[in-house]
Design an enzyme around this catalytic site. Structure first.
Site: not given
Length: 1350
Positions: A165, A280, A282-283, A373, A819, A823, A901, A1282
């Site tokens: 936002c 595991v 950090g998962n 990693n 956004f 709608e 539009r 917009e």
């Protein structure tokens, strides 16, 4: 009695063999007797503890909405560790003896706010508020570790947080007040001290007293006192120091057992016994596999607390890290080493640190282990190439002993496979010191700089014979060029014994082009780009080494000054900004807040996690959860559906399909869709059915167990396929004005061109969610929905249930972003949930996971524009013929209005006497595309800006000169015959030129481009004109309902919904002004269909205009009724008048209504007013591109926006900046990839990149145009939602300007095609040079691409 006894026995059986899990949440001790290894901390917080402040945004650690802080006591070196983590990935079982702090634990509106919460709210850094708790916790964790951070620390802390936002600027500005320099740049700002630039104290500018430049006053903030922080629970400290901390633990779940061994020996025995078990820490990898790849791991080993695996030892060869060391810890150790050791020894360390800077986000680095990693063996790992060129040594161990292997090209044996045996574990990694004559560099290229997955990574190491420039050893390692990380051995061997010079470079490039070739169908696509990168990155390394050799005094070829920029390492500058708006006139009543930058009314609640979103509504007693069954084929007949396996899954209540819909299965804006697919599916993600179960996990597992057989039909996926098949929706719209033939005859030049514009995912942080609660009688149903159109949801649900609309109540408190995406498309979910709740007569909830939401709900329409433009030698455009094609998807939805539009905006801000525009809506087998901020306008205007740029390029003139020449003037008319009154384009343009110092910046960029070969700067200035009104005339209406209670308080409801845009705040300001009472007396609770009926969607930027006028109407009615009592008692208070009216039996409730007058355009006659008025704006942007990699930096943007008389400058500037950043994503970053079969490949923040904190322009100026009242809307304001979005096209055309400068170096002149978004790939491929020539693209049609442009 029988049942309860059985249950207790079952419970105790469950618990046998499981240990107790002890941890603390916000200071409260939690003892979990039966933890499930598959439960995440987030699920536990929200569902078990009812702490809903922590949000679910993506479930893959990519958005930061679920950030919390973990604290634990570390015995060695006896200290407390505080670190931010993603709760969506943190396994509950990993939290033994850990203290968890959530946003609720640090402060609340009810008790006391923490300064971190207060400052983000008061600096306007929270709009929809869904990301706010995560951002608050990232900042809080930073302050717990470093009470006086600098701005770079703050920016690093936010690398793992996204916001859709605000545009990020106000968040950084609010938190700048915590930094060392107290938010001041110390006079180092680019235009003097930041405190005089509007970043500092609350002030007006000296020369123009009516101009204000600050939106908040830091002096109002509560001071931050680090000594007052929540303490680490003393009981937990005792437990951590006591015996309990080191014993081994075992937790049993339905499908997984979690084993946490206390010693290395125990771990090795367990691994011997369970060779397939996953380790595991950090998962961050296994969590994703279980969630998204449906993997099940019966045994999980958690070695995170074993001393040997966490040890760091400095030896004479280098530093040895235990495999469970986190990336953050490794980074800290290496940083220290770099500071204390001579530079020649730390070349490898510096390369690793460079990769770590851009490795995921802070929350991931805090928990992800080095060993994970390496062992994940990802082909695009950022670190493995460095480990390979450095020749790192790995120690592997099993119960019988250990062995050492070198990380070379033999270590990775295939896609995600290594030479490590099943029963072995990786114990440690030795990262060696570099040698005196060794040079190491590492590179990473990804779509976005921060927290992104690589396209190509590389590491290179060259060792020279002492005192010479003769190559003794060379290693070039690449990720992203094969299923494994590879060494370019052939090339490296060819160059041994050679001098480091031009000849070596030529040979290296031609050899690499051959050795690093990719199949044109390779997964990940971007094949030409990836191949070019292998050469470009080597060239960067080549120049860097040349420079370093010269510094050592060797007489090697000098790096010419114009190539130096290719060796620079990117360091972000701290952004600075200015906001300018018109101060309220002197003498305005102090209770009248119209025109004041007041804070969003919910901002404080959002910052504390107390603001309730749809999924935060507490669980109902007998509530069920729904999961969708969706199509995996783009176009197919359904032959059979087998639910037997799903019905056997635990917790399942029922499955629903088309035959279970009690009313009509037909739905959609145009009634061309179904609630459930019936016999046929027309896109991947088409909803076929639903599973209802007792929990989200059970429902989702069962939905995956449903087996569907299809007979596949040929899909149409792309616009080009639709054109070939003539697959269009009716009608084909056109607008024509003037005489086309005469226009083109009059033209001195005619030019044809085309541009493709990709779609865009809304990426509201809160995905679609519905909670349906059936009432006991008369078929009543109450729905809590995250929707922009409660009335549409009401009528669609009523139709599906076969009841009148008066039995369905839809309530919307607030949305976590909309956004346009909420709608019309929310109904695909809400109708399904309502059908389930109606069938089972129990409350049913469903919140889509991010990947489902992206797959099912559609986004912005991709557009393809073709044009023919006629113009005079002067640059004046006299004729235009343009055709638009939009990819509408598998239903009409709002595509027609969107295309209309686009046609209304086909000329953007330019007067063209002879013009024709046509719009074709392509019917394809993609999920239906829908409304998205701008609603077709940006697509239409983008094509316009493309041809105006082409015209300038073909005449050899500057684009801004041609733009200015063609701008509309007051009183001119548009192609659809609307006369422009109150035009402020010229004022916006001139102010933008002067504020951006355009002429100086242009001269500086031209000079920069002459001096630099491999980096280029570009500028562009772009106008916008956006028509305000729904193009469907009937929607331009709104209602309001106002109650005054006997104590004088006012309850206000109106037809608009709140999604972060500040609509409710503005409505309270309007009511306060009209009634003449302080804002604090007016309250808005929610939007609901039983208070204001038949509402239009909150869309088209018109909600303040429409609802504001309706609120004004209702309040004026009430004022009239109160008038006699005011006259009778002029000295009385508001409360006196209200009371007198009540006792005189006067109605203190009023309805308000408004409809926009004189609207109604007719396409057939090209007459009638399409819009009530226009919002105007102009933006100037400056960028810098790296011609070798295609990466770009947003240097400066200046925006001048005409918003009339702003009702609330803080909210309006927030809308301008947020809209601009969303546009920046649309035009430069966000790319949806679809397979040729119509499968969406980008389904989450990992693969789909929205702008992050680091993408905001380094200097951002936003100015609201002064003295431009708009008599057409409430209190002379203008719409703002917009219009600003398209101004980000200035960044796109600045990039195009920079690319043009690069092409001139290769003697390529004239117009060229650059499609949107201008991604790093497109930028690099457009900058043709000697490297791109070595990597020609494969002929289209000779291969099946990984992804197609839809």
């Amino acid at each position: 009695m029988e049942t309860s006894r059985n249950r207790t026995m079952a419970d105790s059986q469950n618990r046998t063999g499981s240990d107790e899990l002890i941890f603390f949440v916000n200071g409260r001790k939690i003892v979990e007797k039966n933890p499930d290894p598959e439960t995440t901390l987030l699920t536990y917080l929200r569902r078990k503890l009812g702490l809903t402040g922590t949000k679910l945004g993506c479930a893959e650690g990519g958005c930061g909405a679920c950030t919390v802080m973990l604290s634990r006591y570390q015995a060695e070196p006896q200290q407390l560790l505080h670190y931010a983590v993603n709760a969506c990935l943190a396994p509950l079982c990993s939290l033994h003896l850990v203290a968890v702090t959530t946003v609720e634990g640090i402060g609340s509106v009810a008790r006391k706010l923490h300064p971190v919460q207060e400052r983000i709210a008061r600096s306007h850094g929270s709009q929809c508020g869904f990301c706010t708790p995560g951002i608050v916790m990232s900042m809080y964790a930073l302050l717990r570790n470093n009470p006086t951070p600098n701005m770079a620390d703050v920016e690093e802390a936010f690398q793992g947080n996204l916001c859709r936002c605000t545009g990020y600027r106000p968040i950084l500005e609010g938190y700048k007040t915590f930094t060392v320099k107290g938010g001041c740049c110390g006079g180092k700002g680019q235009n003097g001290c930041c405190m005089t630039n509007g970043n500092g104290a609350f002030q007006g500018s000296k020369d123009k007293p009516e101009e204000a430049t600050s939106l908040f006053n830091p002096a109002d903030f509560e001071p931050y006192d680090p000594t007052q922080e929540v303490i680490f629970p003393p009981e937990l400290m005792n437990l951590s120091k006591g015996q309990r901390s080191s014993r081994s633990l075992c937790f049993h779940g339905d499908r997984t057992t979690w084993l946490q061994p206390e010693s290395l020996d125990e771990l090795l025995l367990l691994k011997w016994k369970h060779p397939d078990a996953r380790l595991v820490v950090g998962n961050t990898e296994v969590g994703i596999e279980v969630k998204f790849k449906n993997m099940v791991y019966p045994v999980v080993l958690a070695p995170g607390f074993i001393a040997e695996l966490n040890a760091v030892t400095h030896t004479e060869d280098g530093v040895v890290f235990g495999a469970a060391c986190t990336l953050s810890h490794m980074g800290a150790v290496l940083k220290e080493a770099v500071q204390s050791l001579p530079p020649h020894q730390t070349q490898v360390f510096q390369a690793i640190l460079e990769q770590l800077r851009w490795f995921a986000g802070q929350q991931i680095r805090n928990v992800a282990a080095i060993g994970g990693n390496i062992m994940t063996a990802s082909p695009i790992s950022d670190l493995n190439p460095v480990f390979m060129v450095a020749g790192c040594k790995l120690t592997l161990r099993d119960k019988d002993g250990s062995r050492e292997v070198q990380m070379d090209d033999g270590f990775f044996t295939g896609y995600r496979k290594t030479t490590v045996r099943p029963q072995e574990i990786l114990l440690s990694i030795l990262i060696p010191y570099s040698k005196k004559c060794q040079f190491v560099s590492a590179f990473k290229q990804s779509p976005r700089r921060e927290d992104d997955i690589s396209i190509v990574t590389a590491a290179m190491s060259a060792i020279f014979s002492p005192g010479t420039d003769i190559v003794k050893d060379l290693r070039l390692s690449y990720g992203g060029m094969a299923p494994v990380t590879v060494l370019a051995k052939k090339t490296a061997n060819r160059l041994l014994g050679r001098q480091w010079g031009e000849e070596l470079l030529q040979e290296a490039c031609s050899s690499l082009a051959e050795e690093m070739s990719l199949d044109p169908s390779a997964p990940g696509g971007m094949v030409t780009y990836r191949q070019t990168l292998t050469l470009s990155l080597f060239y960067k390394f080549y120049l860097t080494v040349l420079q370093k050799l010269r510094l050592q005094g060797l007489s090697v070829q000098e790096v010419s000054s114009e190539c130096l920029s290719a060796t620079e390492i990117y360091h972000p500058e701290t952004p600075s900004s200015v906001q300018v708006y018109q101060a309220v006139p002197e003498g305005q009543n102090q209770d009248d807040m119209v025109g004041c930058p007041i804070m969003h009314l919910s901002a404080l609640k959002q910052a504390t996690g107390e603001a309730v979103y749809c999924d935060d509504v507490p669980l109902y007693e007998n509530e069920l959860y729904l999961a969708l069954i969706t199509s995996t084929k783009a176009h197919a007949r359904i032959l059979s559906v087998d639910v037997s396996a799903a019905e056997r899954c635990p917790g399942v209540v029922c499955c629903l399909f088309a035959s279970d819909v009690p009313g009509s299965n037909v739905t959609g804006v145009r009634q061309d869709e179904t609630v459930f697919a019936d016999g046929q599916v027309t896109c991947v993600g088409h909803i076929i059915g639903a599973v209802v179960a007792d929990s989200q996990l059970h429902a989702q597992r069962a939905a995956k167990a449903v087996r569907i057989q299809y007979e596949e039909l040929k899909p149409i996926v792309t616009i080009q396929e639709a054109i070939a098949a003539q697959s269009f929706y009716e009608p084909i719209r056109a607008i024509q004005n003037g005489d086309m033939e005469a226009g083109f005859k009059q033209a001195d030049h005619i030019l044809e061109g085309e541009i493709h514009m990709g779609g865009q995912e809304h990426f509201y942080l809160e995905t679609n969610v519905t909670l349906a609660v059936p009432r006991e009688e008369d078929g009543e149903m109450e729905l809590f929905i995250s929707s922009q159109s409660p009335s549409d949801s009401q009528s669609f649900v009523a139709k599906a249930l076969g009841v009148p609309a008066n039995r369905v109540l839809v309530r919307v408190k607030r949305m976590g972003g909309g956004f346009g995406g909420k709608e019309s498309r929310t109904t695909v979910l809400s109708t399904v949930v309502a059908v389930a709740a109606n069938r089972l007569k129990r409350p049913v909830r469903c919140m889509l996971d991010r990947d489902e939401d992206m797959l099912i709900t559609g986004g912005r329409h991709p557009f393809y524009g073709k044009y023919k433009v006629g113009f005079l030698q002067s640059g004046k455009v006299v004729a235009l013929d343009v055709s638009f094609y939009s990819n509408s998807g598998n239903s009409m939805d709002l595509s027609q209005a969107i295309m209309e539009r686009a046609l209304f905006h086909m000329e953007n801000s330019y007067r063209i006497p002879n013009v024709r525009g046509q719009g074709f809506m392509c019917r394809t087998n993609l999920p239906s595309n829908t409304a998205f901020r701008g609603f077709g306008g940006p697509q239409g205007m983008m094509v316009a800006e493309n041809w105006i740029t082409d015209v300038a390029h073909s005449l050899g003139r500057s684009p801004e000169e041609v733009r200015r020449l063609n701008l509309y003037l007051e009183g001119e008319s548009t192609p659809y015959n609307q006369i422009l009154h109150g035009l402020t384009l010229d004022r916006c343009w001139d102010e933008c030129l002067s504020r951006s110092e355009y002429e100086q910046r242009r001269a500086a960029a031209d000079l920069f481009n002459r001096q630099n070969r491999w980096t280029k700067q570009g500028l562009a200035i772009v106008p916008t004109k956006f028509g305000i009104s729904f193009t469907a005339t009937f929607l331009n209406q709104a209602g309001a309902l106002v109650h005054i209670y006997r104590d004088g308080s006012v309850l206000l409801t109106h037809g608009g919904t709140e999604m972060g845009q500040g609509l409710h705040t503005k409505m309270v300001q309007v009511a306060s002004r009209v009634l003449g009472i302080p804002c604090s007396k007016v309250f808005i609770s929610e939007t609901s269909t039983n208070t204001v009926a038949n509402t239009s969607p909150t869309a088209a930027s018109a909600s303040t205009d429409l609802n504001g006028a309706a609120v004004q109407n209702a309040c004026e009615t009430l004022l009239k009724r109160l008038e006699p009592f005011k006259t009778k008692n002029p000295k009385g208070s508001w409360e006196d008048w209200v009371n007198a009216a009540y006792f005189d039996r006067v109605n203190l409730s009023a309805n308000g209504f408004y409809k926009t007058p004189d609207l109604g355009y007719d396409f057939d006659t090209n007459s009638g007013r399409a819009f009530n008025y226009y919002s105007y704006g102009v933006a100037c942007s400056e960028v810098e591109i790296d011609c070798l990699t295609g990466a770009h930096k947003n240097l400066r943007t200046t925006i001048v926006m005409d918003v009339g008389h702003s009702l609330n400058p803080a909210i309006d500037i927030g809308q301008v900046e947020g809209g601009f950043m969303q546009g920046l994503g649309l035009f430069t970053l966000e790319e949806l990839h679809y397979s040729p079969q119509g499968v969406l490949l980008t389904r989450g923040p990992g693969s789909y990149k929205i702008p992050a904190f680091g993408d905001i322009p380094t200097q951002l100026t936003v100015s609201l145009l002064r003295d431009s009242p708009n008599e057409k809307a409430i209190f002379a304001s203008k719409a703002v939602g917009e219009p600003p979005l398209f101004l980000a096209a200035s960044v796109f055309y600045a990039i195009k300007d920079a690319v043009r400068a690069a092409r001139v170096e290769s003697q390529m002149m004239g117009p060229f095609r650059l499609d949107s978004p201008a991604s790093a790939e497109r930028i690099r491929n457009a900058c043709c040079d000697q490297f791109t020539k070595l990597c020609p693209p494969a002929e289209p049609g000779t291969f099946t691409p990984w992804s197609v442009r839809v």
